[in-house]
Design an enzyme around this catalytic site. Sequence first.
Site, PDB file in Angstrom:
ATOM      1  N   THR A   1       0.912  -1.124   0.079  1.00 27.55           N
ATOM      2  CA  THR A   1       0.050  -0.113  -0.355  1.00 27.55           C
ATOM      3  C   THR A   1       0.821   0.894  -0.346  1.00 27.55           C
ATOM      4  O   THR A   1       1.837   1.088   0.720  1.00 27.55           O
ATOM      5  CB  THR A   1      -1.042   0.078   1.545  1.00 27.55           C
ATOM      6  OG1 THR A   1      -1.511   0.812   1.223  1.00 27.55           O
ATOM      7  CG2 THR A   1      -0.059  -0.414   2.394  1.00 27.55           C
TER       8      THR A   1
ATOM      9  N   SER B   1      -1.944   3.336  10.419  1.00 29.09           N
ATOM     10  CA  SER B   1      -2.687   2.042  11.224  1.00 29.09           C
ATOM     11  C   SER B   1      -1.939   1.164  11.593  1.00 29.09           C
ATOM     12  O   SER B   1      -1.052   0.519  10.768  1.00 29.09           O
ATOM     13  CB  SER B   1      -4.358   2.400  10.511  1.00 29.09           C
ATOM     14  OG  SER B   1      -4.289   1.667   9.452  1.00 29.09           O
TER      15      SER B   1
ATOM     16  N   TYR C   1      -3.126  -1.464  10.066  1.00 30.13           N
ATOM     17  CA  TYR C   1      -3.638  -2.406   9.417  1.00 30.13           C
ATOM     18  C   TYR C   1      -1.716  -2.075   8.232  1.00 30.13           C
ATOM     19  O   TYR C   1      -1.352  -3.198   7.822  1.00 30.13           O
ATOM     20  CB  TYR C   1      -4.752  -1.877   8.519  1.00 30.13           C
ATOM     21  CG  TYR C   1      -4.551  -2.034   7.165  1.00 30.13           C
ATOM     22  CD1 TYR C   1      -4.024  -3.260   6.175  1.00 30.13           C
ATOM     23  CD2 TYR C   1      -4.517  -0.544   6.026  1.00 30.13           C
ATOM     24  CE1 TYR C   1      -4.576  -3.917   4.641  1.00 30.13           C
ATOM     25  CE2 TYR C   1      -4.031  -0.855   5.106  1.00 30.13           C
ATOM     26  CZ  TYR C   1      -4.392  -2.360   4.465  1.00 30.13           C
ATOM     27  OH  TYR C   1      -3.693  -2.619   2.721  1.00 30.13           O
ATOM     28  N   HIS C   2      -1.936  -0.736   8.308  1.00 35.07           N
ATOM     29  CA  HIS C   2      -1.418  -0.308   6.820  1.00 35.07           C
ATOM     30  C   HIS C   2       0.488  -0.435   7.648  1.00 35.07           C
ATOM     31  O   HIS C   2       1.450  -0.701   6.066  1.00 35.07           O
ATOM     32  CB  HIS C   2      -1.202   1.340   7.465  1.00 35.07           C
ATOM     33  CG  HIS C   2      -2.129   1.768   6.457  1.00 35.07           C
ATOM     34  ND1 HIS C   2      -3.307   2.167   6.872  1.00 35.07           N
ATOM     35  CD2 HIS C   2      -2.126   1.951   5.030  1.00 35.07           C
ATOM     36  CE1 HIS C   2      -3.926   2.742   6.257  1.00 35.07           C
ATOM     37  NE2 HIS C   2      -3.509   2.644   4.291  1.00 35.07           N
TER      38      HIS C   2
ATOM     39  N   LYS D   1       1.568  -4.238   6.890  1.00 34.20           N
ATOM     40  CA  LYS D   1       2.076  -4.475   4.998  1.00 34.20           C
ATOM     41  C   LYS D   1       3.463  -3.575   5.186  1.00 34.20           C
ATOM     42  O   LYS D   1       3.812  -4.453   4.633  1.00 34.20           O
ATOM     43  CB  LYS D   1       1.031  -2.902   4.236  1.00 34.20           C
ATOM     44  CG  LYS D   1      -0.022  -3.550   3.591  1.00 34.20           C
ATOM     45  CD  LYS D   1      -0.214  -4.471   2.973  1.00 34.20           C
ATOM     46  CE  LYS D   1      -1.605  -4.565   2.277  1.00 34.20           C
ATOM     47  NZ  LYS D   1      -1.897  -5.593   1.437  1.00 34.20           N
TER      48      LYS D   1
HETATM   49  P1  NAD Z   1     -10.810  -8.019  -0.074  1.00 35.14           P
HETATM   50  O1  NAD Z   1     -11.350  -7.325   1.714  1.00 35.14           O
HETATM   51  O2  NAD Z   1     -11.855  -6.865  -0.453  1.00 35.14           O
HETATM   52  O3  NAD Z   1     -10.649  -8.933  -0.373  1.00 35.14           O
HETATM   53  C1  NAD Z   1      -9.332  -9.994   0.421  1.00 35.14           C
HETATM   54  C2  NAD Z   1      -9.437 -11.321  -0.006  1.00 35.14           C
HETATM   55  O4  NAD Z   1      -9.057 -12.418   1.369  1.00 35.14           O
HETATM   56  C3  NAD Z   1     -10.907 -11.421   0.896  1.00 35.14           C
HETATM   57  O5  NAD Z   1     -11.966 -12.358  -0.143  1.00 35.14           O
HETATM   58  C4  NAD Z   1     -10.873 -12.612   2.249  1.00 35.14           C
HETATM   59  O6  NAD Z   1     -11.490 -12.976   2.455  1.00 35.14           O
HETATM   60  C5  NAD Z   1      -9.699 -13.115   1.861  1.00 35.14           C
HETATM   61  N1  NAD Z   1      -8.679 -12.734   3.211  1.00 35.14           N
HETATM   62  C6  NAD Z   1      -7.992 -12.593   3.758  1.00 35.14           C
HETATM   63  N2  NAD Z   1      -7.383 -13.315   4.569  1.00 35.14           N
HETATM   64  C7  NAD Z   1      -7.708 -14.547   4.333  1.00 35.14           C
HETATM   65  C8  NAD Z   1      -6.483 -14.915   4.470  1.00 35.14           C
HETATM   66  N3  NAD Z   1      -5.724 -15.787   5.887  1.00 35.14           N
HETATM   67  N4  NAD Z   1      -7.304 -16.480   4.055  1.00 35.14           N
HETATM   68  C9  NAD Z   1      -7.407 -16.820   2.774  1.00 35.14           C
HETATM   69  N5  NAD Z   1      -8.183 -15.674   2.043  1.00 35.14           N
HETATM   70  C10 NAD Z   1      -7.946 -14.248   2.851  1.00 35.14           C
HETATM   71  O7  NAD Z   1      -9.760  -6.798  -0.156  1.00 35.14           O
HETATM   72  P2  NAD Z   1      -8.943  -5.467  -1.762  1.00 35.14           P
HETATM   73  O8  NAD Z   1      -9.978  -3.885  -1.659  1.00 35.14           O
HETATM   74  O9  NAD Z   1      -9.474  -6.849  -2.784  1.00 35.14           O
HETATM   75  O10 NAD Z   1      -8.312  -6.183  -1.374  1.00 35.14           O
HETATM   76  C11 NAD Z   1      -6.988  -6.853  -2.086  1.00 35.14           C
HETATM   77  C12 NAD Z   1      -5.195  -6.565  -1.549  1.00 35.14           C
HETATM   78  O11 NAD Z   1      -5.319  -4.691  -2.510  1.00 35.14           O
HETATM   79  C13 NAD Z   1      -5.702  -5.904  -0.027  1.00 35.14           C
HETATM   80  O12 NAD Z   1      -4.581  -6.743   0.335  1.00 35.14           O
HETATM   81  C14 NAD Z   1      -5.369  -4.306   0.140  1.00 35.14           C
HETATM   82  O13 NAD Z   1      -4.533  -4.479   1.454  1.00 35.14           O
HETATM   83  C15 NAD Z   1      -4.288  -4.370  -0.955  1.00 35.14           C
HETATM   84  N6  NAD Z   1      -5.436  -2.769  -1.758  1.00 35.14           N
HETATM   85  C16 NAD Z   1      -6.276  -2.466  -1.584  1.00 35.14           C
HETATM   86  C17 NAD Z   1      -6.766  -1.512  -1.791  1.00 35.14           C
HETATM   87  C18 NAD Z   1      -8.539  -0.853  -1.923  1.00 35.14           C
HETATM   88  O14 NAD Z   1      -8.371   0.340  -1.928  1.00 35.14           O
HETATM   89  N7  NAD Z   1      -9.356  -1.716  -2.078  1.00 35.14           N
HETATM   90  C19 NAD Z   1      -5.849  -0.018  -2.161  1.00 35.14           C
HETATM   91  C20 NAD Z   1      -4.500  -0.544  -2.060  1.00 35.14           C
HETATM   92  C21 NAD Z   1      -4.631  -1.859  -1.484  1.00 35.14           C
HETATM   93  N1  USQ Z   2     -11.812  10.106   4.302  1.00 34.02           N
HETATM   94  C1  USQ Z   2     -12.204  10.560   4.388  1.00 34.02           C
HETATM   95  N2  USQ Z   2     -14.061  10.583   4.230  1.00 34.02           N
HETATM   96  C2  USQ Z   2     -13.752   8.724   4.450  1.00 34.02           C
HETATM   97  C3  USQ Z   2     -13.556   8.634   4.154  1.00 34.02           C
HETATM   98  C4  USQ Z   2     -12.174   8.794   4.182  1.00 34.02           C
HETATM   99  O1  USQ Z   2     -11.875  12.536   5.059  1.00 34.02           O
HETATM  100  O2  USQ Z   2     -15.453   9.430   4.543  1.00 34.02           O
HETATM  101  C5  USQ Z   2     -10.217  10.239   4.360  1.00 34.02           C
HETATM  102  C6  USQ Z   2      -8.705   9.495   4.784  1.00 34.02           C
HETATM  103  O3  USQ Z   2      -9.793  10.352   6.294  1.00 34.02           O
HETATM  104  C7  USQ Z   2      -7.581   8.923   5.014  1.00 34.02           C
HETATM  105  C8  USQ Z   2      -8.399   9.092   2.924  1.00 34.02           C
HETATM  106  O4  USQ Z   2      -9.701   9.662   3.253  1.00 34.02           O
HETATM  107  O5  USQ Z   2      -6.984  10.323   5.045  1.00 34.02           O
HETATM  108  C9  USQ Z   2      -8.109   8.145   2.633  1.00 34.02           C
HETATM  109  O6  USQ Z   2      -8.901   6.965   2.742  1.00 34.02           O
HETATM  110  P1  USQ Z   2      -9.851   5.547   2.810  1.00 34.02           P
HETATM  111  O7  USQ Z   2     -10.179   5.360   3.763  1.00 34.02           O
HETATM  112  O8  USQ Z   2      -9.947   5.706   1.023  1.00 34.02           O
HETATM  113  O9  USQ Z   2      -8.681   4.673   2.557  1.00 34.02           O
HETATM  114  P2  USQ Z   2      -7.302   4.186   3.274  1.00 34.02           P
HETATM  115  O10 USQ Z   2      -7.769   4.437   4.886  1.00 34.02           O
HETATM  116  O11 USQ Z   2      -6.034   4.834   3.450  1.00 34.02           O
HETATM  117  O12 USQ Z   2      -7.183   2.483   3.235  1.00 34.02           O
HETATM  118  C10 USQ Z   2      -7.152   2.155   1.519  1.00 34.02           C
HETATM  119  C11 USQ Z   2      -7.605   1.024   1.306  1.00 34.02           C
HETATM  120  C12 USQ Z   2      -6.833   0.220   1.988  1.00 34.02           C
HETATM  121  C13 USQ Z   2      -4.995   0.553   1.343  1.00 34.02           C
HETATM  122  C14 USQ Z   2      -5.225   1.761   1.152  1.00 34.02           C
HETATM  123  C15 USQ Z   2      -4.398   2.544   0.615  1.00 34.02           C
HETATM  124  O13 USQ Z   2      -8.801   0.555   2.168  1.00 34.02           O
HETATM  125  O14 USQ Z   2      -6.258  -1.096   1.725  1.00 34.02           O
HETATM  126  O15 USQ Z   2      -4.415   0.127   1.506  1.00 34.02           O
HETATM  127  O16 USQ Z   2      -6.564   2.694   0.678  1.00 34.02           O
HETATM  128  S1  USQ Z   2      -3.501   3.643   0.827  1.00 34.02           S
HETATM  129  O17 USQ Z   2      -3.951   5.285   0.933  1.00 34.02           O
HETATM  130  O18 USQ Z   2      -2.804   4.584  -0.287  1.00 34.02           O
HETATM  131  O19 USQ Z   2      -2.216   4.232   1.896  1.00 34.02           O
END
Ligand code: NAD
Ligand code: USQ
Length: 404
Positions: A155, A190, A192-193, A196
Amino acid sequence: FPQNGSDVANRKKVLVIGGDGYCGWATALHLSNKNYEVAIVDNLVRRLFDHQLGLDSLTPISSIHNRIRRWKSLTGKDIQLYIGDICDFEFLSEAFKSFEPDAVVHFGEQRSAPYSMIDRSRAVFTQHNNVIGTLNVLFAIKEFREECHLVKLGTMGEYGTPNIDIEEGYITITHNGRTDTLPYPKQASSFYHLSKVHDSHNIAFTCKAWGIRATDLNQGVVYGVRTDETAMHEELCNRLDYDAVFGTALNRFCVQAAVGHPLTVYGKGGQTRGYLDIRDTVQCVELAIANPAQPGEFRVFNQFTEQFSVNQLAALVTKAGEKLGLEVQTISVPNPRVEAEEHYYNAKHTKLVELGLKPHLLSDSLIDSLLNFAIKFKDRVDTKQIMPSVSWKKIGVKPKTVAA
Ligand code: NAD
Ligand code: USQ
């Protein structure tokens, strides 16, 4: 479209971990359409989070079994399915030994920052699930499939918001007269972050120690719902999260505009991030697989196409909403997170473009279509799930519910 024996033998096999999720489902179909041999690994925990927290996708989604059956009936292409948890090494080993992947795309993590900040147990779950899951994938590659290329979803949030330009993975520093190229500093905000960041360190180490080949895709925030493949049939429809735990900024704003909820800008709204269309997520992953890292190489790509502040996104959605006759308001919500609300942000993102990425930049027509999608399903929106209820500062050890 039956495949003859030699075709099957030449096709690259890609294991898509997390292939039932938002990015993973779109990618699995895209790769299958491009004639890769695809298998999905998923333990369906994302669907369980929805049940546990009382949330749901804006769009109705079919079971993974129906999705795969529908894909086969439309295209003749098989997608194999392994249901299980990658933290269970025996399960993962069996999937590796039976499928013998040439590349693994690893989406399978708990990916919500707010989820990881609900309480201690969710923070621990997130880091255990993500860090141990990735470690298991690294051990499986070492043990069963040394040549296999790992494409890991990281991320942009690993870098935080430093007051200097963000490079792609590495920075060259001169210190006391000596120069070295080092991993770019990580300042995640966070649990979560941070998971990664821990993954990236483990992957980098195993590339060096065991000669694993890996690409870390530091992806920005993804928006959109339709890809060429998911648009082929309603049973292939992707999920779209709009709630305050799993919904991400632009997707949430479009749904909020469609139901007449004010756009929820947290704090001052100067928070700037990299964003990309889900159609580019699938393109980037395919480019990484088609151009693998070398053995021992730990390659890092910044995977986004444009930067926006939250205020800029709110303005774009307001303008597009007005064109469709929606009255769109914006409110400033006290920021539930601890993050800079006004800051410098300039992140490089040239490596995927060099490999051939043709970005779908955010356009009025994309926002229009996302808004129309949200309007189509607006009766499914539970407006109680829109306001944030997870606070970075109030996290404690006591198990919490997040229902309104
Ligand atoms: P998502 O939650 O929709 O999909 C993740 C999938 O992984 C789910 O189907 C879940 O069931 C599966 N999973 C989780 N833990 C598991 C485990 N231990 N074993 C097997 N399966 C498991 O998430 P997404 O939005 O599709 O994101 C996918 C990846 O991309 C993540 O690693 C996320 O961090 C990254 N990412 C997402 C975004 C975004 O905006 N959605 C942005 C940047 C990075
Ligand atoms: N935000 C608002 N209002 C909202 C939702 C979010 O102001 O209603 C702000 C948040 O405070 C943050 C920014 O928008 O500053 C982005 O938040 P987000 O919820 O869209 O994204 P984030 O929490 O960063 O996480 C999402 C995905 C995560 C991925 C990440 C990429 O859930 O899996 O890793 O985007 S990044 O942001 O580049 O780290």
